[in-house]
Design a protein around this motif. Structure first.
Motif, short mmCIF file in Angstrom:
data_model
loop_
_atom_site.label_atom_id
_atom_site.label_comp_id
_atom_site.label_asym_id
_atom_site.label_seq_id
_atom_site.Cartn_x
_atom_site.Cartn_y
_atom_site.Cartn_z
N THR A 16 0.76 -1.57 0.23
CA THR A 16 0.06 -0.22 0.21
C THR A 16 1.53 0.90 -0.12
N ALA A 17 1.99 0.84 0.52
CA ALA A 17 3.02 2.13 0.73
C ALA A 17 3.81 2.51 0.27
N LYS A 18 4.04 1.92 -1.08
CA LYS A 18 4.83 1.62 -2.12
C LYS A 18 3.83 2.13 -3.13
N GLY A 19 2.87 1.65 -3.53
CA GLY A 19 1.92 2.13 -4.28
C GLY A 19 1.97 3.96 -4.64
N LEU A 20 1.05 4.31 -2.89
CA LEU A 20 0.67 5.37 -3.35
C LEU A 20 2.21 6.01 -2.89
N GLY A 60 5.09 10.56 -6.17
CA GLY A 60 5.79 10.85 -6.07
C GLY A 60 6.20 10.76 -5.00
N LYS A 61 6.14 10.69 -3.77
CA LYS A 61 6.26 10.75 -2.63
C LYS A 61 6.90 9.82 -2.01
N PRO A 62 8.06 10.15 -0.43
CA PRO A 62 9.38 9.34 -0.26
C PRO A 62 8.51 8.55 1.26
N LEU A 63 9.18 7.58 1.13
CA LEU A 63 8.26 6.41 2.03
C LEU A 63 9.27 6.96 3.38
N ILE A 64 8.77 6.74 4.73
CA ILE A 64 9.38 6.56 6.33
C ILE A 64 9.64 5.73 6.54
N HIS A 65 10.46 4.60 6.84
CA HIS A 65 10.13 3.22 7.34
C HIS A 65 10.71 3.33 8.35
N ILE A 66 9.59 3.03 9.44
CA ILE A 66 10.14 3.04 10.80
C ILE A 66 10.08 1.11 11.12
N PRO A 67 10.67 0.85 12.29
CA PRO A 67 11.08 -0.79 12.29
C PRO A 67 9.55 -0.34 13.52
N GLU A 109 13.33 7.49 2.25
CA GLU A 109 13.55 6.16 0.97
C GLU A 109 12.63 6.60 -0.20
N THR A 110 13.11 6.22 -1.15
CA THR A 110 11.68 6.04 -2.20
C THR A 110 11.15 4.92 -2.47
N ALA A 111 10.14 4.65 -3.16
CA ALA A 111 9.10 3.62 -3.18
C ALA A 111 9.68 2.21 -3.36
N ALA A 112 10.21 2.63 -4.29
CA ALA A 112 10.95 1.29 -5.37
C ALA A 112 12.24 -0.01 -4.07
N GLU A 113 13.19 1.65 -3.76
CA GLU A 113 13.77 1.27 -2.31
C GLU A 113 13.15 0.31 -1.20
#
Length: 247
Positions: A82-86, A91-98, A215-219
């Motif tokens: 869901t996060a990657k799709g959005l 075109g927004k960055p993702l914030i990877h939270i443990p 990070e980017t959605a692709a990463e």
């Protein structure tokens, strides 16, 4: 700054919109469900409801935060997808939270050592050890999968009061109180703080964003910490086949 946060790492599904206003974090909306439905049934309808109720323009988001693991393999895949799709669409960055950092952030301000535990089955828990220093969450032991006995030994070596939370508490509460941590100063978080909340993920994500930890959605990839049951069973089958071929 405006962050959309998602957490589907456990039984609880949660979405939130969190903003940074001047010098403080504000939870604009949060929708959390802890019920016997799959996250594929709940996560997007919850998000749609928040967008509708807050009249949110997704294009105005600065980033998308997601609880990235460990946790339920299926739940992590749904949340990450869901996060990657959005992220890709907007075109927004993702914030990877443990996951365990987001869970520990529920207890902001406590002076106790914070120990979230998620039931990992097979006699293990997903866990980490944290504390707050000057209002910042500090990692004492990074998240990992260990036996509850090994975790108890690590906590006892610290010699400090501990607060537990997470869905592993109902499974291990009695053993922690009566055997593993007997005689130690331990308490358990109340019901309103003891499960995953997207507002906590979003609040922590603002700090990550300000430090450039995106990070980017692709990463983006979930943190599973260990192989899934299906992967373990496949590895075991392959091992047996190889042994059979040698014979």
């Amino acid at each position: 700054m405006r962050i959309l946060a998602l957490d589907s790492s456990g039984l609880t599904a949660s979405t939130a919109v969190v903003e940074w206003e001047g010098s403080e974090t504000v939870t604009v909306a949060e929708y959390t469900v802890n019920y016997k439905k799959t996250h594929s049934q709940t996560l997007l309808p919850m998000l749609d409801e928040i967008v509708r109720m807050t009249e949110l323009d997704l294009e105005e988001l600065d980033g998308i935060a997601v609880a990235a693991g460990p946790g339920s393999f299926t739940g992590l895949r749904i949340g990450s997808a869901t996060a990657k799709g959005l992220g890709l669409a907007l075109g927004k960055p993702l914030i990877h939270i443990p996951t365990l950092e987001g869970l520990a952030y529920n207890l902001w301000g406590t002076d106790r050592v914070i120990c979230p535990i998620l039931d990992a089955r097979r006699g293990q828990v997903y866990t980490g050890i944290y504390e707050f220093r000057g209002g910042e969450l500090t990692v004492l032991e990074d998240q990992t999968a260990v036996s509850i006995e090994e975790l108890g030994e690590k906590l006892k070596s610290l010699g400090r009061p501990v607060i537990f939370l997470g869905d592993g508490v109902p499974v291990h509460r009695q053993a922690l109180k009566e055997r593993i941590m007997a005689g130690c100063d331990i308490i358990f978080a109340p019901a309103n703080m003891n499960r995953q909340r997207a507002a906590s993920v979003g609040s922590l994500a603002i700090q990550y964003y300000q430090k450039g930890k995106t990070e980017t959605a692709a990463e983006h990839k979930p943190d599973y910490l260990r192989a899934s049951q299906a992967e373990r069973e496949r590895a075991e089958r392959e091992r047996r086949e190889q042994e059979g071929n040698k014979e």
